[in-house]
Motif scaffolding. Structure first.
Motif, PDB file in Angstrom:
ATOM      1  N   MET B  57      43.235  50.029  35.862  1.00  0.00           N
ATOM      2  CA  MET B  57      41.953  49.662  35.277  1.00  0.00           C
ATOM      3  C   MET B  57      40.931  49.540  36.405  1.00  0.00           C
ATOM      4  O   MET B  57      41.125  48.784  37.352  1.00  0.00           O
ATOM      5  N   LEU B  58      39.876  50.339  36.308  1.00  0.00           N
ATOM      6  CA  LEU B  58      38.784  50.238  37.277  1.00  0.00           C
ATOM      7  C   LEU B  58      37.741  49.287  36.699  1.00  0.00           C
ATOM      8  O   LEU B  58      37.235  49.512  35.605  1.00  0.00           O
ATOM      9  N   MET B  59      37.417  48.228  37.435  1.00  0.00           N
ATOM     10  CA  MET B  59      36.489  47.242  36.879  1.00  0.00           C
ATOM     11  C   MET B  59      35.390  46.916  37.868  1.00  0.00           C
ATOM     12  O   MET B  59      35.621  46.790  39.069  1.00  0.00           O
ATOM     13  N   SER B  60      34.205  46.743  37.331  1.00  0.00           N
ATOM     14  CA  SER B  60      33.138  46.234  38.189  1.00  0.00           C
ATOM     15  C   SER B  60      33.305  44.719  38.262  1.00  0.00           C
ATOM     16  O   SER B  60      33.689  44.078  37.288  1.00  0.00           O
ATOM     17  N   LEU B  61      33.056  44.173  39.431  1.00  0.00           N
ATOM     18  CA  LEU B  61      33.293  42.741  39.671  1.00  0.00           C
ATOM     19  C   LEU B  61      32.486  41.892  38.691  1.00  0.00           C
ATOM     20  O   LEU B  61      32.972  40.897  38.166  1.00  0.00           O
ATOM     21  N   LYS B  62      31.266  42.312  38.425  1.00  0.00           N
ATOM     22  CA  LYS B  62      30.388  41.534  37.548  1.00  0.00           C
ATOM     23  C   LYS B  62      30.823  41.596  36.096  1.00  0.00           C
ATOM     24  O   LYS B  62      30.843  40.586  35.399  1.00  0.00           O
ATOM     25  N   ALA B  63      31.182  42.797  35.612  1.00  0.00           N
ATOM     26  CA  ALA B  63      31.512  42.943  34.193  1.00  0.00           C
ATOM     27  C   ALA B  63      32.880  42.366  33.863  1.00  0.00           C
ATOM     28  O   ALA B  63      33.124  41.968  32.731  1.00  0.00           O
ATOM     29  N   GLY B  64      33.758  42.320  34.850  1.00  0.00           N
ATOM     30  CA  GLY B  64      35.141  41.962  34.525  1.00  0.00           C
ATOM     31  C   GLY B  64      35.608  40.651  35.111  1.00  0.00           C
ATOM     32  O   GLY B  64      36.791  40.441  35.289  1.00  0.00           O
ATOM     33  N   ASN B  65      34.664  39.735  35.414  1.00  0.00           N
ATOM     34  CA  ASN B  65      35.145  38.564  36.143  1.00  0.00           C
ATOM     35  C   ASN B  65      35.452  37.357  35.269  1.00  0.00           C
ATOM     36  O   ASN B  65      35.990  36.382  35.738  1.00  0.00           O
ATOM     37  N   LEU B  66      35.120  37.408  33.995  1.00  0.00           N
ATOM     38  CA  LEU B  66      35.387  36.220  33.172  1.00  0.00           C
ATOM     39  C   LEU B  66      35.961  36.559  31.804  1.00  0.00           C
ATOM     40  O   LEU B  66      35.634  37.581  31.214  1.00  0.00           O
ATOM     41  N   GLY B  67      36.838  35.684  31.317  1.00  0.00           N
ATOM     42  CA  GLY B  67      37.257  35.732  29.924  1.00  0.00           C
ATOM     43  C   GLY B  67      38.372  36.706  29.588  1.00  0.00           C
ATOM     44  O   GLY B  67      39.217  36.401  28.766  1.00  0.00           O
ATOM     45  N   LEU B  68      38.374  37.865  30.212  1.00  0.00           N
ATOM     46  CA  LEU B  68      39.338  38.888  29.821  1.00  0.00           C
ATOM     47  C   LEU B  68      40.771  38.494  30.158  1.00  0.00           C
ATOM     48  O   LEU B  68      41.040  37.936  31.203  1.00  0.00           O
ATOM     49  N   ASN B  69      41.670  38.809  29.239  1.00  0.00           N
ATOM     50  CA  ASN B  69      43.085  38.607  29.492  1.00  0.00           C
ATOM     51  C   ASN B  69      43.722  39.960  29.789  1.00  0.00           C
ATOM     52  O   ASN B  69      43.787  40.821  28.930  1.00  0.00           O
TER      53      ASN B  69
END
Lengths: 18, 158
Positions: B57-69
């Motif tokens: 999974m490629l994630m941007s630090l801002k979009a993927g930093n909270l809530g996701l499990n």
């Protein structure tokens, strides 16, 4: 870039051990 | 389940470059960044968590930093550093949280003799500060704001 190479090495080493 | 990896960067162009390499190696991945619709994000997360063929999974630090499990992943790679270590910690916690049954490995990739050495030192300072006075409001504020002294240190050294 050197970062992409390093990350791919980590990724591929895990893939092999898998 | 298969060993899966989350790769973080704060720049979507860096994620673009990484996509190119993943395609070359025929590694299946999904991507999550701020430009995507909510539905597209949901789908990317769901497919990463459930499809055994999708291992990255490629994630941007801002979009993927909270809530996701995302406990399907047990490996986290950070392609670049963020000066505030808690932002990185929150990102790592996508994989390292309740429901995770495997040990989680975290790799930070930095380039020696660049500003990243100083970012690492700054992170260490912030961690010490938060640990020494946890719960005090003033310290909490200074730990989450980049001060003029911090900037001077980052660009000019001590």
């Amino acid at each position: 870039s050197s970062k992409i190479k390093a990350a791919l090495e980590i990724l591929l080493s895990h893939r092999e051990s898998n | 389940g298969p060993i899966k990896t989350i790769i973080f960067s704060q720049w979507t162009r860096m994620l673009d470059l990484f996509e190119y390499s993943l395609n070359q190696y025929c590694i299946q991945y999904r991507r999550l960044d701020g430009s995507m619709s909510l539905a597209a994000r949901d789908r990317a997360v769901r497919e990463f968590n459930t499809d055994p063929e999708v291992t990255v999974m490629l994630m941007s630090l801002k979009a993927g930093n909270l809530g996701l499990n995302m406990v399907a992943a047990c490996h986290v790679i950070l392609l670049d550093l963020w000066w505030n270590p808690t932002t990185e910690d929150q990102a790592i916690d996508r994989a390292h949280r309740i429901g995770q049954t495997r040990p989680v490995t975290v790799s930070r990739i930095t380039i020696k003799d660049t500003v990243e050495d100083r970012i690492l030192a700054l992170q260490e300072e912030k961690r010490k500060m938060v640990a020494s006075a946890f719960g005090e409001d003033r310290v909490g504020v200074s730990a989450t704001r980049l001060t003029a002294d911090d900037l001077r240190y980052l660009f000019l050294g001590s």
